[in-house]
Design a protein around this motif. Structure first.
Motif, mmCIF file in Angstrom:
data_model
loop_
_atom_site.group_PDB
_atom_site.id
_atom_site.type_symbol
_atom_site.label_atom_id
_atom_site.label_comp_id
_atom_site.label_asym_id
_atom_site.label_seq_id
_atom_site.Cartn_x
_atom_site.Cartn_y
_atom_site.Cartn_z
ATOM 1 N N UNK A 1 6.022 10.711 5.998
ATOM 2 C CA UNK A 1 5.205 11.619 5.039
ATOM 3 C C UNK A 1 4.134 10.791 4.318
ATOM 4 N N UNK A 2 3.755 9.423 4.859
ATOM 5 C CA UNK A 2 2.705 8.732 4.205
ATOM 6 C C UNK A 2 3.330 7.668 3.356
ATOM 7 N N UNK A 3 4.450 7.064 3.873
ATOM 8 C CA UNK A 3 4.948 6.164 3.010
ATOM 9 C C UNK A 3 6.482 6.372 2.444
ATOM 10 N N UNK A 4 6.673 8.040 2.652
ATOM 11 C CA UNK A 4 7.931 8.574 2.088
ATOM 12 C C UNK A 4 8.582 9.143 3.258
ATOM 13 N N UNK B 1 0.611 -1.178 -0.081
ATOM 14 C CA UNK B 1 -0.043 0.015 0.040
ATOM 15 C C UNK B 1 0.887 1.523 0.004
ATOM 16 N N UNK B 2 2.113 1.110 0.852
ATOM 17 C CA UNK B 2 2.852 2.349 0.991
ATOM 18 C C UNK B 2 3.423 2.521 -0.567
ATOM 19 N N UNK B 3 3.845 1.474 -0.881
ATOM 20 C CA UNK B 3 4.570 1.693 -2.312
ATOM 21 C C UNK B 3 3.540 2.636 -3.395
ATOM 22 N N UNK B 4 2.298 2.269 -3.367
ATOM 23 C CA UNK B 4 1.576 3.233 -4.080
ATOM 24 C C UNK B 4 1.416 4.680 -3.613
ATOM 25 N N UNK B 5 1.013 4.671 -2.312
ATOM 26 C CA UNK B 5 1.244 6.131 -1.739
ATOM 27 C C UNK B 5 2.473 6.903 -1.989
ATOM 28 N N UNK C 1 5.455 11.879 -6.711
ATOM 29 C CA UNK C 1 5.313 12.833 -7.941
ATOM 30 C C UNK C 1 4.616 14.349 -7.719
ATOM 31 N N UNK C 2 4.300 14.556 -6.519
ATOM 32 C CA UNK C 2 3.805 15.798 -6.255
ATOM 33 C C UNK C 2 4.564 16.588 -5.332
ATOM 34 N N UNK C 3 5.831 16.091 -5.070
ATOM 35 C CA UNK C 3 6.850 17.034 -4.065
ATOM 36 C C UNK C 3 7.336 18.321 -4.922
#
Length: 601
Positions: free
Chosen positions: A250-253, A216-220, A226-228
């Motif tokens: 940061x939610x997976x990152x 799940x985290x990989x998708x997040x 991509x939005x950073x």
């Protein structure tokens, strides 16, 4: 008698009825079907009957796994209907892995015992699961399916999980993507797992909950990366705290807030500002090309303290603050949150003899200082402590005039002298030549120690250069003044030859005076030379009190006597010669007189 006859009549009637029934049975009995072993049944009825048996009848043979339905639940047991003659009972302990068990649920059971002594059908859900478990586990592993498991207990390195009735191992590193601090919090929970490894030889199963989260985290992660953008503000959770910074999820990152970006104020450790699992807003400061390393900031979300510093603060103002950092060259003082000023060690004391900042302050001290310089653009401030007290050099000529005597503390040595502190901020130098009238000192440490109190006299005073020249020997009478009369040139003294040195020897007249005897002045009257330890008379042939130089001679003792004898002999010889010459002259004068008078004729 009457009752007996009535009873017998009733019994007779019963026997008669039984006889008639048996007769009817025999008359109506199908002997053909009996001989063939079957009763003829219509085909459609037979098929209907077989279908009903197939659907509803359960063979209650031992060790057989069947499916049952939960029809009743108590606090301790579950009642299971398996379409048998009676319903079965299973302890709820066997369903701990499934706390959501409810009426109507289908469960697999094993017919453990057909009937116990009370006629109750004995079932086992645990045994049924075990029989089916390995097929299910292998199937879940091969297809990558998600399975439910009940966390039973802790074990070394991880947890024990009940999966389909099999005890599987859940490594500690596979529980979650973040470090686990309380393993016991997972005991008794039902969670989803992925079967990651099976050892068929040893019947070992390894499961992972982290693998599901990572997917799940990989998708997040892909979506977040991509939005950073730099300057973007995100919400994150404190994942880990180290001595150099804080890792934020940061939610997976993951991103890192360096310790210097946590607070505008100096801190010793990040845990002074944040704590684990704390949610906070952070700003993206920078990241690398693939955005795998993200640099975050926390203090940047707040206004810089220098911008909040009041305009009324100016050079010359007194401020108070806390010492936050100490270096050899000075101390940094936090005068407001995030605003620091430097007190250079030279601004800590009026003394020109520099010391370390640790001699004046220590970290945590509350100090008062004066603002010396203030640069708002460069965000720099210099402070001073000594300015809070009067400059001791202001009235130096009054307190320490030339010729005045004082006491001071020895603070430091150099090869050429000693620094003495008369008071805080007033230091003076005693040259090595002004330490003693009599001793020849090669280094000040031979004469005095740091920390000793020493009496001094002011020899010179340079107000503009803030320099004092001091002397110690000047506070005492010069013994060479009296030695000049006692050991002046021409005086004779008896002494022992002390040491043989280069080009001569030394003798000690007293504790202060050591005289030098040149080699040629060591010769005795018999032509031999004096040896170490011999006692003889010596004559001082040179005395210089300014340079503390005394030269003596033993040879001069007898040479002088010899010279006196020579002079006396020469004198007598001259007198004799003079008398002889005078007699001859008289005779010549008489002869001349006689000749003139004619006596000679």
């Amino acid at each position: 008698m009457a009752e007996t006859k009535e009873n017998k009549g009733a019994e007779a009637q019963e026997v008669q009825k039984e006889t008639v029934s048996k007769q009817e049975f025999l008359d109506n009995f199908n002997w053909h079907n009996y001989e063939e072993g079957i009763d003829p049944v219509e085909d459609d009825k037979l098929k209907e009957f077989e279908a009903l048996v197939e659907e509803n009848f359960v063979d209650t043979a031992d060790e057989e796994v069947v499916e049952g339905t939960v029809v009743h639940l108590t606090d301790r047991e579950a009642i299971i209907d398996i379409n048998a003659k009676s319903e079965g009972v299973i302890s709820l302990n066997e369903f701990r892995y499934n706390p959501d068990l409810k009426l109507g649920d289908k469960v697999e059971v094993l017919i453990d015992v057909r009937e116990d002594k009370t006629g109750q059908l004995v079932l086992s859900h645990r045994k049924a699961r075990t029989i089916k478990a390995w097929d299910r586990v292998n199937n879940a592993h091969d297809k990558g399916e998600i399975v439910n498991g009940y966390v039973k207990c802790r074990t070394k390195g991880g947890m024990i999980v009940d999966v389909f009735g099999i005890e599987a191992f859940l490594p500690g590193s596979q529980i979650d993507v973040k470090p686990i601090r309380d393993y016991d919090a997972y005991v008794g929970k039902t969670m989803e797992f992925k079967v990651v490894k099976i050892n068929h030889e040893f019947k070992n199963v390894v499961v992972s909950h982290k693998a599901l989260i990572e997917a799940d985290i990989e998708e997040q992660k892909k979506e977040i990366i991509g939005q950073l953008e730099k300057g973007q503000v995100l919400e994150g959770t404190v994942k880990n705290i180290t001595s150099y910074g804080v890792f934020i999820d940061l939610g997976g990152v993951d991103g890192l807030i360096h310790i210097t970006d946590l607070s505008w104020s100096r801190i010793n450790h990040p845990n002074e500002v944040v704590e684990l699992d704390q949610k906070l807003n952070v700003v993206i400061l920078d990241f690398d090309d693939n955005k795998s390393r993200i640099q975050l900031g926390l203090k940047q979300l707040q206004k810089h303290p220098w911008d909040a510093l009041g305009e009324e603060v100016a050079v010359g103002d007194k401020v108070k603050g806390k010492v936050v950092v100490i270096a050899d060259y000075g101390a940094f003082i936090e005068v407001a949150e995030g605003v620091e000023g430097l007190i250079h060690v030279s601004e800590m004391s009026w003394s020109t003899h520099l010391r370390s900042a640790q001699d004046f302050v220590k970290v945590g001290d509350e100090v008062e200082a004066v603002i010396l310089t203030l640069d708002r653009e460069e965000r720099k401030m210099s402070l001073g402590i000594k300015q809070l007290t009067p400059d001791p050099w202001t009235d130096i000529t009054t307190k320490y005039p030339v010729g005045s005597k004082h006491k001071g503390i020895v603070r430091n040595f150099t090869n050429f002298g000693v620094f003495v502190e008369l008071e805080e901020g007033i230091d003076g130098l005693i040259y090595i030549s002004d330490l003693s009238w009599t001793k020849k000192i090669k280094h000040p440490s031979e004469f005095v120690n740091v920390g000793d109190e020493l009496e001094v006299e002011v020899l010179e005073l340079d107000v503009d250069g803030r320099k004092l020249s001091l002397g110690h020997k000047q506070t005492q009478e010069n013994p060479w003044d009296k030695y000049e009369a006692e050991f002046g040139e021409g005086t004779v003294h008896t002494a022992e030859l002390d040491e043989i040195v280069d080009k001569g020897a030394t003798i000690k007249f007293n504790d202060d005076i050591t005289a030098f005897v040149p080699s040629r002045h060591l010769e005795k009257e018999d032509g031999k030379k004096l040896k170490k330890g011999e006692t003889a008379e010596f004559k001082v042939i040179e005395f210089n009190k300014d340079f503390k130089k005394v030269v003596a001679s033993h040879t001069a003792i007898f040479k002088e006597e010899e010279q006196r004898n020579v002079k006396a002999a020469a004198k007598r010889s001259k007198q004799t010669e003079k008398k002889a010459t005078l007699g001859d002259a008289n005779e010549q004068l008489q002869a001349l007189k006689d000749k003139m008078e004619g006596k000679g004729e």
